[in-house]
Design an enzyme around this catalytic site. Structure first.
Site, PDB file in Angstrom:
ATOM      1  CG  HIS A 201      -2.091  -0.960   1.075  1.00 14.63           C
ATOM      2  ND1 HIS A 201      -2.525  -1.472  -0.122  1.00 14.63           N
ATOM      3  CD2 HIS A 201      -2.907  -1.501   2.039  1.00 14.63           C
ATOM      4  CE1 HIS A 201      -3.553  -2.281   0.096  1.00 14.63           C
ATOM      5  NE2 HIS A 201      -3.800  -2.324   1.397  1.00 14.63           N
TER       6      HIS A 201
ATOM      7  CG  HIS B  81      -7.857  -0.131   2.750  1.00 11.46           C
ATOM      8  ND1 HIS B  81      -8.672  -0.963   3.494  1.00 11.46           N
ATOM      9  CD2 HIS B  81      -6.761  -0.867   2.429  1.00 11.46           C
ATOM     10  CE1 HIS B  81      -8.083  -2.134   3.638  1.00 11.46           C
ATOM     11  NE2 HIS B  81      -6.922  -2.109   2.987  1.00 11.46           N
TER      12      HIS B  81
ATOM     13  CD  GLU C 295      -8.301  -3.226  -0.027  1.00 12.78           C
ATOM     14  OE1 GLU C 295      -7.119  -2.915  -0.302  1.00 12.78           O
ATOM     15  OE2 GLU C 295      -8.608  -4.171   0.734  1.00 12.78           O
TER      16      GLU C 295
END
Length: 385
Positions: A136, A207, A346
């Site tokens: 991420h 997210h 996501e």
């Protein structure tokens, strides 16, 4: 105008919704979050809380990480509940043990193997923050940055951030603009736009964690889920998405509506669920029209009859069932964020794409503009008001 100012008189009179579990008719939208709890300087930049609203729902977003803090939507009786897990103040976000709640993710969502990739035979090294992999965008990815607010009104919030050359090991100065837009049809859209001065990988997502029964409710096992995918990406021994597999005759078959909890505890018989401690997998969406919104997922919560559809221009979606939450973070209701009490969907490009030859490239180049879109469409199955 911010929603807090509109309803300031109600707050002064003491009519303040202090718990997301307390619901209100959609004609009585009450702001239970206080802007002053988000007004702080972080990394030398001002942070605040912003509100999108229409006649039946409202969305709260902070420019710290571009996070969706709250989404209030009506159920079948018109009663509002907050369906996003989040916190009541900026300090709670800064101190949270789980770092990604509601945040914009980048430069690259999901994992990059060993934090390494090459462009034009030059290798780049990224921080390792998830086992042996980069996750991420790294510890100082988009989720930990303060975004500049370019525009803010009831219908639209436009955020901008420049990720400088070398940030988290990525090449190039990357200028990113993200627009959150809420329309009268209860559709919340996220538009991503980016330009770079050097070739760089880019794979953004959001997210947000959802519970359509209301944040702070019990586990999400009875939520019914459809994922428009015949293939998912299996995890290898270090939880890196590795091999495409068919969902057929596996617990990963959500090609028709199925309760999330039906197969989630098949750890003893399914190695993939054991590796993810539940669902934490990338699904490859079925054949779609390029650059057009296509259905990724549908979620229904039968008691409230809330329905959420996720549409996207991206080729994949990561389904995650909050398998690692342990109650150590306290949400805006004052309740612990518990194991499998929320889920994330996501939308994204292929995980670890810079190191794979058989998937769509996520490299964006100078002179080209990146554009993508994801939409959350909210409704109820049977409206009784």
């Amino acid at each position: 105008m911010k929603f807090l100012k509109i309803y300031g008189c109600l707050i002064c009179c003491g009519i303040l919704l202090t718990s997301c579990s307390n619901s209100k008719k959609s004609s009585e939208l009450i702001n239970f979050l206080k802007s002053e709890d988000f007004q702080k300087t972080v990394n030398g930049q001002p942070v605040d809380l912003y509100f999108l609203k229409n006649k039946t729902m409202q969305v709260a977003i902070t420019n710290y990480g571009g996070r969706i803090v709250s989404i209030l939507t009506p159920d079948k009786n018109g009663e509002l509940a907050d369906i996003v897990v989040g916190f009541k103040s900026i300090d709670d976000y800064l101190n949270a043990k789980a770092p990604f709640h509601g945040a914009l993710i980048g430069r690259v969502a999901n994992r990059i193997a060993e934090g390494k990739f090459s462009i034009n035979e030059r290798e780049y090294n990224l921080p390792i923050n998830n086992g042996a992999n980069h996750l991420h965008g790294g510890p100082k990815g988009f989720h930990n940055q303060v975004w500049e607010v370019k525009k803010a009104n009831d219908a639209e919030l436009v955020l901008h951030y420049v990720s400088v050359d070398g940030e988290m090991g990525y090449p190039g100065n990357l200028s990113v603009e993200v627009t959150y837009a809420l329309n009268a049809k209860n559709e919340l859209s996220i538009f991503y736009k980016a330009e770079t001065d050097q070739s760089t990988p880019f794979n953004p997502t959001n997210h947000a964690f959802f519970n359509l029964a209301g944040s702070g409710s019990e586990n999400i096992y009875n939520h019914e889920l459809l994922i428009n995918a015949n293939l998912f990406t299996a995890l290898d021994s270090v939880n890196l998405p590795a091999k495409k597999m068919s969902v057929k005759n596996t617990p990963f078959d959500f090609t028709s509506l199925k309760k999330i909890g039906k197969d989630i505890d098949s750890n003893e018989t399914n190695q993939q669920l054991k590796r993810g401690n539940g669902y934490d997998h990338n699904f490859i969406l079925n054949k779609r029209k390029t650059n057009e919104l296509n259905l990724a997922a549908t979620v229904i919560e039968s008691t409230s009859e809330r329905k959420m559809e996720v549409l996207t221009t991206a080729p994949c979606v990561q389904f995650f069932t909050g398998n690692f939450f342990n109650g150590s973070d306290i949400d805006k209701n004052g309740k612990p964020i518990n194991y499998r009490a929320s889920f994330a969907l996501e939308t994204q490009q292929y995980p670890n794409a810079p190191n794979l030859k058989d998937v769509l490239s996520i490299i964006i180049n100078p002179g080209k503009t990146y554009n993508s879109k994801t939409m959350y469409r909210f409704s109820v199955l049977n409206q009784h008001y």
